[in-house]
Design a protein around this motif. Structure first.
Motif, PDB file in Angstrom:
ATOM      1  N   THR A 243      14.920  -3.034 -14.567  1.00  0.00           N
ATOM      2  CA  THR A 243      14.911  -4.300 -14.863  1.00  0.00           C
ATOM      3  C   THR A 243      14.258  -4.877 -13.424  1.00  0.00           C
ATOM      4  OG1 THR A 243      16.954  -5.055 -13.768  1.00  0.00           O
ATOM      5  CG2 THR A 243      17.064  -4.586 -16.140  1.00  0.00           C
TER       6      THR A 243
ATOM      7  N   ALA B 140      15.672  -5.845  -6.073  1.00  0.00           N
ATOM      8  CA  ALA B 140      16.949  -5.531  -5.186  1.00  0.00           C
ATOM      9  C   ALA B 140      16.778  -4.320  -4.455  1.00  0.00           C
ATOM     10  CB  ALA B 140      18.409  -5.337  -5.973  1.00  0.00           C
TER      11      ALA B 140
ATOM     12  N   ASN C   4      28.859  -8.589  -5.192  1.00  0.00           N
ATOM     13  CA  ASN C   4      27.353  -9.161  -5.312  1.00  0.00           C
ATOM     14  C   ASN C   4      27.229 -10.456  -5.118  1.00  0.00           C
ATOM     15  OD1 ASN C   4      26.337  -6.444  -5.791  1.00  0.00           O
ATOM     16  ND2 ASN C   4      26.914  -6.568  -8.040  1.00  0.00           N
ATOM     17  N   ALA C   5      25.928 -11.024  -4.373  1.00  0.00           N
ATOM     18  CA  ALA C   5      25.508 -12.203  -4.336  1.00  0.00           C
ATOM     19  C   ALA C   5      24.321 -12.597  -5.132  1.00  0.00           C
ATOM     20  CB  ALA C   5      25.411 -12.543  -3.072  1.00  0.00           C
ATOM     21  N   THR C   6      24.053 -13.781  -5.734  1.00  0.00           N
ATOM     22  CA  THR C   6      23.094 -14.005  -6.309  1.00  0.00           C
ATOM     23  C   THR C   6      22.118 -14.923  -5.498  1.00  0.00           C
ATOM     24  OG1 THR C   6      24.035 -13.644  -8.478  1.00  0.00           O
ATOM     25  CG2 THR C   6      22.204 -15.068  -8.525  1.00  0.00           C
ATOM     26  N   ILE C   7      20.832 -14.653  -5.481  1.00  0.00           N
ATOM     27  CA  ILE C   7      19.843 -15.498  -4.746  1.00  0.00           C
ATOM     28  C   ILE C   7      18.386 -15.937  -5.902  1.00  0.00           C
ATOM     29  CG2 ILE C   7      20.235 -14.632  -2.376  1.00  0.00           C
ATOM     30  CD1 ILE C   7      17.715 -12.942  -2.609  1.00  0.00           C
ATOM     31  N   THR C   8      18.018 -17.033  -5.469  1.00  0.00           N
ATOM     32  CA  THR C   8      17.072 -17.523  -6.438  1.00  0.00           C
ATOM     33  C   THR C   8      15.731 -17.407  -5.504  1.00  0.00           C
ATOM     34  OG1 THR C   8      18.471 -18.792  -7.871  1.00  0.00           O
ATOM     35  CG2 THR C   8      16.065 -19.138  -7.928  1.00  0.00           C
TER      36      THR C   8
ATOM     37  N   MET D  24      15.341  -7.470 -11.924  1.00  0.00           N
ATOM     38  CA  MET D  24      16.371  -7.799 -10.939  1.00  0.00           C
ATOM     39  C   MET D  24      16.507  -6.552 -10.080  1.00  0.00           C
ATOM     40  SD  MET D  24      20.032  -9.437 -11.324  1.00  0.00           S
ATOM     41  CE  MET D  24      20.675  -8.102 -12.317  1.00  0.00           C
ATOM     42  N   THR D  25      16.795  -5.394 -10.735  1.00  0.00           N
ATOM     43  CA  THR D  25      16.936  -4.110  -9.948  1.00  0.00           C
ATOM     44  C   THR D  25      15.826  -3.865  -9.187  1.00  0.00           C
ATOM     45  OG1 THR D  25      18.661  -3.411 -11.834  1.00  0.00           O
ATOM     46  CG2 THR D  25      17.714  -1.759 -10.441  1.00  0.00           C
TER      47      THR D  25
END
Length: 70
Positions: free
Chosen positions: A27, A33, A2-6, A29-30
Motif C-alpha cells: 500500500t 512508512a 502507531n501514530a498517524t501523520i498527514t 502507506m506501507t
C-alpha cells in the motif's frame, strides 16, 4: 503503538509513490512508512560516520562503518 501523520505531496511525487508501491506490492502507506524508516536509518548512519571520521586519524570506508554499527 502507531501514530498517524498527514503529508502533502506534489503531484509528481505522489505519482512516483503510487507506481513504486504498486511495483513492490505494498500500500502507499506501507511503502511511505518503510521509505521514511530507511531514510531515517541512513541519516543516523551518516551522522555516526561524521562523528567517527572527526575522531580518527585514519578514515574508514562506508562499508567498514556499516559493519561496525550493524
Amino acid at each position: 503503538m502507531n501514530a498517524t501523520i498527514t503529508v502533502e505531496l506534489p503531484d509528481d511525487v505522489k505519482a512516483v509513490l503510487d507506481m513504486a508501491a504498486k511495483e513492490e506490492g505494498l500500500t502507499e502507506m506501507t511503502f511511505a512508512a518503510r521509505a521514511l524508516k530507511d531514510y531515517l536509518f541512513l541519516r543516523r548512519l551518516r551522522k555516526l560516520r561524521q562523528k567517527m571520521l572527526a575522531n580518527l586519524d585514519q578514515p574508514f570506508t562506508d562499508e567498514e562503518i556499516f559493519e561496525i554499527v550493524s
